[in-house]
Design an enzyme around this catalytic site. Structure first.
Site, PDB file in Angstrom:
ATOM      1  N   ASP A   1       7.180  -5.206  -0.736  1.00  0.00           N
ATOM      2  CA  ASP A   1       6.042  -3.795   0.140  1.00  0.00           C
ATOM      3  C   ASP A   1       7.058  -5.260   1.630  1.00  0.00           C
ATOM      4  O   ASP A   1       7.219  -6.411   1.902  1.00  0.00           O
ATOM      5  CB  ASP A   1       4.635  -4.318   0.066  1.00  0.00           C
ATOM      6  CG  ASP A   1       4.440  -4.062   0.828  1.00  0.00           C
ATOM      7  OD1 ASP A   1       4.680  -3.315   2.047  1.00  0.00           O
ATOM      8  OD2 ASP A   1       2.870  -3.638   1.227  1.00  0.00           O
TER       9      ASP A   1
ATOM     10  N   GLU B   1       8.076  -1.119  -0.954  1.00  0.00           N
ATOM     11  CA  GLU B   1       6.425  -0.093  -1.077  1.00  0.00           C
ATOM     12  C   GLU B   1       7.193  -0.420   0.724  1.00  0.00           C
ATOM     13  O   GLU B   1       7.719  -1.250   1.282  1.00  0.00           O
ATOM     14  CB  GLU B   1       5.557  -0.688  -1.245  1.00  0.00           C
ATOM     15  CG  GLU B   1       4.099  -0.596  -0.733  1.00  0.00           C
ATOM     16  CD  GLU B   1       3.174  -1.319  -1.496  1.00  0.00           C
ATOM     17  OE1 GLU B   1       1.579  -1.165  -0.045  1.00  0.00           O
ATOM     18  OE2 GLU B   1       3.020  -1.967  -1.830  1.00  0.00           O
TER      19      GLU B   1
ATOM     20  N   ASP C   1       2.305   4.202   1.285  1.00  0.00           N
ATOM     21  CA  ASP C   1       1.351   3.453   1.678  1.00  0.00           C
ATOM     22  C   ASP C   1       1.109   3.534   3.255  1.00  0.00           C
ATOM     23  O   ASP C   1      -0.263   3.937   3.012  1.00  0.00           O
ATOM     24  CB  ASP C   1       1.693   1.881   1.102  1.00  0.00           C
ATOM     25  CG  ASP C   1       0.584   0.976   2.318  1.00  0.00           C
ATOM     26  OD1 ASP C   1      -0.390   1.566   1.670  1.00  0.00           O
ATOM     27  OD2 ASP C   1       0.714  -0.433   1.813  1.00  0.00           O
TER      28      ASP C   1
ATOM     29  N   GLN D   1       1.124   4.786  -3.595  1.00  0.00           N
ATOM     30  CA  GLN D   1      -0.841   3.893  -4.306  1.00  0.00           C
ATOM     31  C   GLN D   1      -1.568   4.403  -3.243  1.00  0.00           C
ATOM     32  O   GLN D   1      -1.440   5.237  -2.254  1.00  0.00           O
ATOM     33  CB  GLN D   1      -0.398   2.361  -2.845  1.00  0.00           C
ATOM     34  CG  GLN D   1      -1.245   1.611  -2.959  1.00  0.00           C
ATOM     35  CD  GLN D   1      -1.884   0.318  -1.966  1.00  0.00           C
ATOM     36  OE1 GLN D   1      -2.289  -0.342  -2.532  1.00  0.00           O
ATOM     37  NE2 GLN D   1      -0.477  -0.071  -1.179  1.00  0.00           N
TER      38      GLN D   1
ATOM     39  N   THR E   1      -6.624  -3.896  -1.791  1.00  0.00           N
ATOM     40  CA  THR E   1      -6.593  -4.602  -0.808  1.00  0.00           C
ATOM     41  C   THR E   1      -6.786  -6.511  -1.660  1.00  0.00           C
ATOM     42  O   THR E   1      -7.333  -6.318  -2.279  1.00  0.00           O
ATOM     43  CB  THR E   1      -7.290  -4.676   0.121  1.00  0.00           C
ATOM     44  OG1 THR E   1      -6.541  -5.799   1.207  1.00  0.00           O
ATOM     45  CG2 THR E   1      -8.737  -4.451   0.050  1.00  0.00           C
ATOM     46  N   CYS E   2      -6.506  -7.649  -1.294  1.00  0.00           N
ATOM     47  CA  CYS E   2      -6.387  -8.627  -0.788  1.00  0.00           C
ATOM     48  C   CYS E   2      -7.788  -8.551  -1.198  1.00  0.00           C
ATOM     49  O   CYS E   2      -8.723 -10.360  -1.455  1.00  0.00           O
ATOM     50  CB  CYS E   2      -5.466  -9.619  -0.430  1.00  0.00           C
ATOM     51  SG  CYS E   2      -5.484  -9.071   1.450  1.00  0.00           S
TER      52      CYS E   2
END
Length: 428
Positions: A239, A276, A310, A332, A363-364
């Site tokens: 990314d 990404e 994204d 995504q 997402t994290c």
């Protein structure tokens, strides 16, 4: 047997697996101060450039007394790229326990899709519910429906979406965070199929001419063969947060840009590589046009780097727009941004029959509860890949998502071998 109905819904503020970051401030040059950032936030709702991630812990209580969980979560870069604003858990708890609970109380728990769609259409003072609310409450509704059906969440989703679930775990995509060497080495040792994300979100990390990223890709190839298991054949997914666009600029089908992507392909060989967010032009239509331009330029030159959408690809409608225009090899599906979890499944399905693969992301900044729910979406729709989440430490997120899929596949195999599955217990 009479249908089990929803008794009420509870909501408790909690912490998510990472942090909220003001992406606009970071891209504008905010400098890091240890783990935090110096300077003032520029995106509405932020008190600091980096602040603690929040979640709303939802429990759907059924009339039999059972409780079923879902966690409201919003992406790390909330308020950027056309997404909903920063999610404040305490602010939204009364909404879940009030209007949302009122709308769902008394409904049959087994009617997952109808309940989730009701949530999508619900408005408070003329505004749709924040995507995080729709996301978290729908997870709990899915768990409740699985309880009612004495089935896995994978099976409930597959029945509602009309899919044939995957018979093996979907390839997991690991993300390294800024610790892009040590965490990636962990991924190699564990044989993670798609990696490392890399978090290339500044000119410093990509290099003013892109050379730093090329060196990193060369390292990936060398180290993967040194540390990976026998026969290891990873797919590299990086990314770049629009940084290729920052250093090269449009038009994106010109020779200089195409040559850089050719260099990335050569550096990654023999592994496939996908990039990404190559650019971020600031709006959906412009982003689609830029992605199409780049993709067509690469195809004409015979460059085999896949492009991943994204930024500005947030909602189900956005996913459709990118797929319909052929703007990406991979799209995504950023699960918290689509709202209800069933919408993520529908977005994966929309990619069927096209030349765009579906990456079930997120997402994290989610939780273990939402990550497990997404593992069932991945299995139910047989997505091309699914994100390891939450957090940026890699190991924990990979364990949660991979193990949930393995556990579910094993259980479904056992269920098929039983002569009578009426007594099978539902998911937690």
């Amino acid at each position: 047997m009479s249908a089990v109905r929803i008794e009420t819904i509870h909501a408790t503020p909690g912490y998510s697996g990472f942090f909220f970051d003001d992406q606009r401030a970071i891209k504008a040059g905010a400098s890091q101060d240890g783990f935090t950032y110096e300077g003032e936030p520029v995106t509405e709702g932020f008190d600091e450039i980096r602040q603690a991630g929040e979640t709303l812990l939802v429990e759907v209580e059924l009339e039999d007394g059972s409780l079923h969980r879902g966690d409201c979560a919003a992406v790390q870069y909330s308020g950027a790229g056309g997404r909903d604003p920063l999610f404040r858990a305490a602010e939204y708890a009364p909404v879940v326990e009030g209007p949302v609970a009122e709308a769902l109380t008394g409904r049959e728990a087994g009617e997952f899709l109808a309940n989730a769609e009701l949530l999508e259409d619900l408005e408070i003072e003329g505004d749709r519910l924040h995507t995080a609310i729709r996301y978290g409450v729908s997870q709990a509704l899915l768990a409740a429906a699985a309880r009612d059906a004495a089935a896995t969440r994978t099976d409930v989703l597959a029945d509602e979406l009309g899919t044939e679930p995957a018979t093996e775990p979907v390839p997991v995509f690991g993300q390294s965070g800024d610790d892009r060497y040590v965490n990636t080495e962990k991924m190699f040792v564990k044989g993670v199929p798609v990696l490392p994300h890399g978090l290339i979100n500044s000119v410093e990390k990509i290099g003013e001419d892109g050379g730093t990223l090329l060196e990193y890709v060369e390292w990936l190839v060398e180290r993967s063969q040194e540390l990976g298991p026998e026969g290891y054949d990873p797919r590299f997914h990086i990314d770049v947060y629009g940084m290729i666009g920052e250093i090269f600029g449009p038009p994106y089908d010109r020779e200089e840009v195409v040559d850089y992507f050719r260099a990335l392909e050569d550096a990654a060989a023999p592994s496939p590589i996908q990039i990404e967010g190559p650019m971020d032009v600031g709006d959906r239509e412009g982003q689609i046009e830029a992605m199409v331009e780049l993709r067509e330029g690469l195809a004409a030159a015979g460059v085999g780097v896949d492009i991943v959408a994204d930024e500005w690809c947030n909602t189900f409608e956005d996913v459709r727009a990118f797929v319909d225009r052929g703007a990406a090899d991979v799209v995504q599906i950023k699960t918290p941004d689509l709202g209800g979890i069933h919408r993520s499944g529908q977005a994966v399905r929309y990619c069927e029959g096209t030349d765009t693969r579906a990456y079930l992301g997120g997402t994290c900044n989610e939780t273990e509860t939402s990550a497990r729910a997404c593992a069932h979406v991945a299995l139910a729709t047989d997505a091309a890949q699914v994100l390891a989440k939450p957090g940026m430490g890699f190991d924990e997120g990979y364990m949660i998502v991979e193990n949930e899929m393995r556990r579910t596949v094993a259980r479904r195999n056992r269920d098929r071998q039983r002569p009578n599955t009426d007594e099978v217990a539902a998911d937690d």
